[in-house]
Design a protein around this motif. Structure first.
Motif, PDB file in Angstrom:
ATOM      1  N   GLU A   2       0.721  -0.977   0.061  1.00  0.00           N
ATOM      2  CA  GLU A   2       0.034   0.216   0.060  1.00  0.00           C
ATOM      3  C   GLU A   2       0.737   1.228   0.042  1.00  0.00           C
ATOM      4  O   GLU A   2       1.961   1.308   0.834  1.00  0.00           O
ATOM      5  CB  GLU A   2      -0.834  -0.079   1.393  1.00  0.00           C
ATOM      6  CG  GLU A   2      -2.138  -1.176   1.308  1.00  0.00           C
ATOM      7  CD  GLU A   2      -2.956  -0.834   0.289  1.00  0.00           C
ATOM      8  OE1 GLU A   2      -3.385   0.372  -0.009  1.00  0.00           O
ATOM      9  OE2 GLU A   2      -3.605  -1.760  -0.563  1.00  0.00           O
ATOM     10  N   ARG A   4       2.283   4.667   1.245  1.00  0.00           N
ATOM     11  CA  ARG A   4       2.439   4.954   2.576  1.00  0.00           C
ATOM     12  C   ARG A   4       3.763   5.943   2.959  1.00  0.00           C
ATOM     13  O   ARG A   4       4.574   6.296   1.821  1.00  0.00           O
ATOM     14  CB  ARG A   4       2.729   3.533   3.402  1.00  0.00           C
ATOM     15  CG  ARG A   4       4.097   2.921   2.829  1.00  0.00           C
ATOM     16  CD  ARG A   4       4.151   1.644   3.471  1.00  0.00           C
ATOM     17  NE  ARG A   4       5.631   0.887   3.325  1.00  0.00           N
ATOM     18  CZ  ARG A   4       5.842   0.622   2.019  1.00  0.00           C
ATOM     19  NH1 ARG A   4       4.987   0.449   0.849  1.00  0.00           N
ATOM     20  NH2 ARG A   4       7.385   0.073   1.891  1.00  0.00           N
ATOM     21  N   ASN A  20       5.407   5.176  -2.830  1.00  0.00           N
ATOM     22  CA  ASN A  20       4.033   4.583  -3.545  1.00  0.00           C
ATOM     23  C   ASN A  20       4.884   4.435  -5.059  1.00  0.00           C
ATOM     24  O   ASN A  20       4.558   4.943  -6.018  1.00  0.00           O
ATOM     25  CB  ASN A  20       3.337   5.835  -3.655  1.00  0.00           C
ATOM     26  CG  ASN A  20       1.967   5.093  -4.642  1.00  0.00           C
ATOM     27  OD1 ASN A  20       1.673   3.949  -4.991  1.00  0.00           O
ATOM     28  ND2 ASN A  20       0.954   6.274  -4.823  1.00  0.00           N
ATOM     29  N   THR A  28      -0.916  10.019  -2.213  1.00  0.00           N
ATOM     30  CA  THR A  28      -2.351   9.665  -2.265  1.00  0.00           C
ATOM     31  C   THR A  28      -3.134  10.609  -1.208  1.00  0.00           C
ATOM     32  O   THR A  28      -2.354  11.237  -0.469  1.00  0.00           O
ATOM     33  CB  THR A  28      -2.601   8.192  -1.792  1.00  0.00           C
ATOM     34  OG1 THR A  28      -2.376   8.142  -0.559  1.00  0.00           O
ATOM     35  CG2 THR A  28      -2.128   7.135  -2.540  1.00  0.00           C
ATOM     36  N   THR A  68      -6.910   8.999  -6.175  1.00  0.00           N
ATOM     37  CA  THR A  68      -7.391   8.917  -4.799  1.00  0.00           C
ATOM     38  C   THR A  68      -7.718  10.185  -4.465  1.00  0.00           C
ATOM     39  O   THR A  68      -8.375  10.052  -3.219  1.00  0.00           O
ATOM     40  CB  THR A  68      -6.285   8.683  -4.117  1.00  0.00           C
ATOM     41  OG1 THR A  68      -5.352   9.420  -3.785  1.00  0.00           O
ATOM     42  CG2 THR A  68      -5.459   7.364  -4.497  1.00  0.00           C
TER      43      THR A  68
END
Length: 251
Positions: A2, A4, A20, A28, A68
């Motif tokens: 994910e 982060r 990312n 995001t 996102t």
């Protein structure tokens, strides 16, 4: 994995890593929201004396992960500005270690740091003109203070990317390092930072950032700190100073 924000503290230096990699470390919505409280925690940690912001792998940050960010562009922009302002307000020295692309929101984060070291081949861009977005006034003013009005206009009007050498000439970057040398130079420089007087650094950061109404506060802090006496003694004794003043922590 994910997207982060990773972080670690080692030798009094906090390192925050934008992670990312599938999207060149684009931020995001969750990452934008996570940055201010993370910085609050690191600011309150008395063991932290400097902070490095970098990206995982070969890219610093390609901006915002548009997929996102739901709602209006103003809402998305608000998240980025809040994170940028939190980084700019971090009371200890901050340094962006830049590889690869530093674009859009990534450039906002880098500009909010006190200093920027880049690896050769890094590319910088402020790109809202590609999307028809109005760049925030606070971010524009910060960029003007950093590189001047002419370069700010060039970057914002054109949305063109510039290389690390041009970024160095304009003042956007403080040092450009050959490939493979960036981590070593950042470690060397931050070791120097943590050995210096945090009192001097904290006052200088406030003054350099435009707050000039606390001369009496910092004079009082210096008077009671013992740092000046220690600095003079260390100089006369030809040894490394051991400064003890620190910013108040939480609790």
């Amino acid at each position: 994995m994910e997207p982060r924000l990773d972080h670690q503290v080692k030798d009094a230096v906090a390192t925050v890593v934008i992670s990312n990699p599938a999207k060149r470390n684009a931020m995001t919505a969750a990452m934008w929201r996570a940055l201010p409280p993370l910085l609050d925690d690191l600011s309150a940690d008395p063991t932290v004396r400097a902070l490095v912001l970098t990206g995982e792998g070969g890219t610093f940050c390609a901006g915002a992960d548009i997929s996102t960010l739901q709602g209006s562009s103003a809402d998305a922009q608000g998240l980025a500005v809040a994170a940028e302002e939190a980084l700019a307000a971090f009371p200890k020295p901050t340094l962006a270690a830049v590889r690869g692309h530093c674009v859009g929101g990534g450039s906002q984060l880098a500009a909010a740091c006190d200093l920027r070291f880049a690896q050769e081949g890094a590319l910088f861009g402020v790109t809202p003109a590609r999307l028809g977005i109005v760049y925030p006034a606070s971010s524009t003013r910060r960029l003007v203070r950093l590189v001047g009005p002419a370069t700010t206009k060039y970057l914002l009007f054109s949305a063109e990317l510039i290389d690390a050498e041009r970024a160095l000439r304009t003042g956007l970057v403080d040092e450009v390092l050959p490939e493979g040398d960036l981590d070593g130079r950042v470690a060397e420089f931050t070791a120097t930072l943590v050995a210096r007087s945090q009192l001097t650094q904290a006052a200088a950061k406030e003054f350099a950032n435009g707050r000039t109404d606390r001369d009496d506060h910092w004079t009082e802090q210096a008077r009671g700190s013992g740092d000046t006496a220690e600095g003079v003694a260390a100089f006369l004794e030809r040894r490394q100073a051991r400064f003890t003043w620190s910013l108040p922590g939480r609790g």
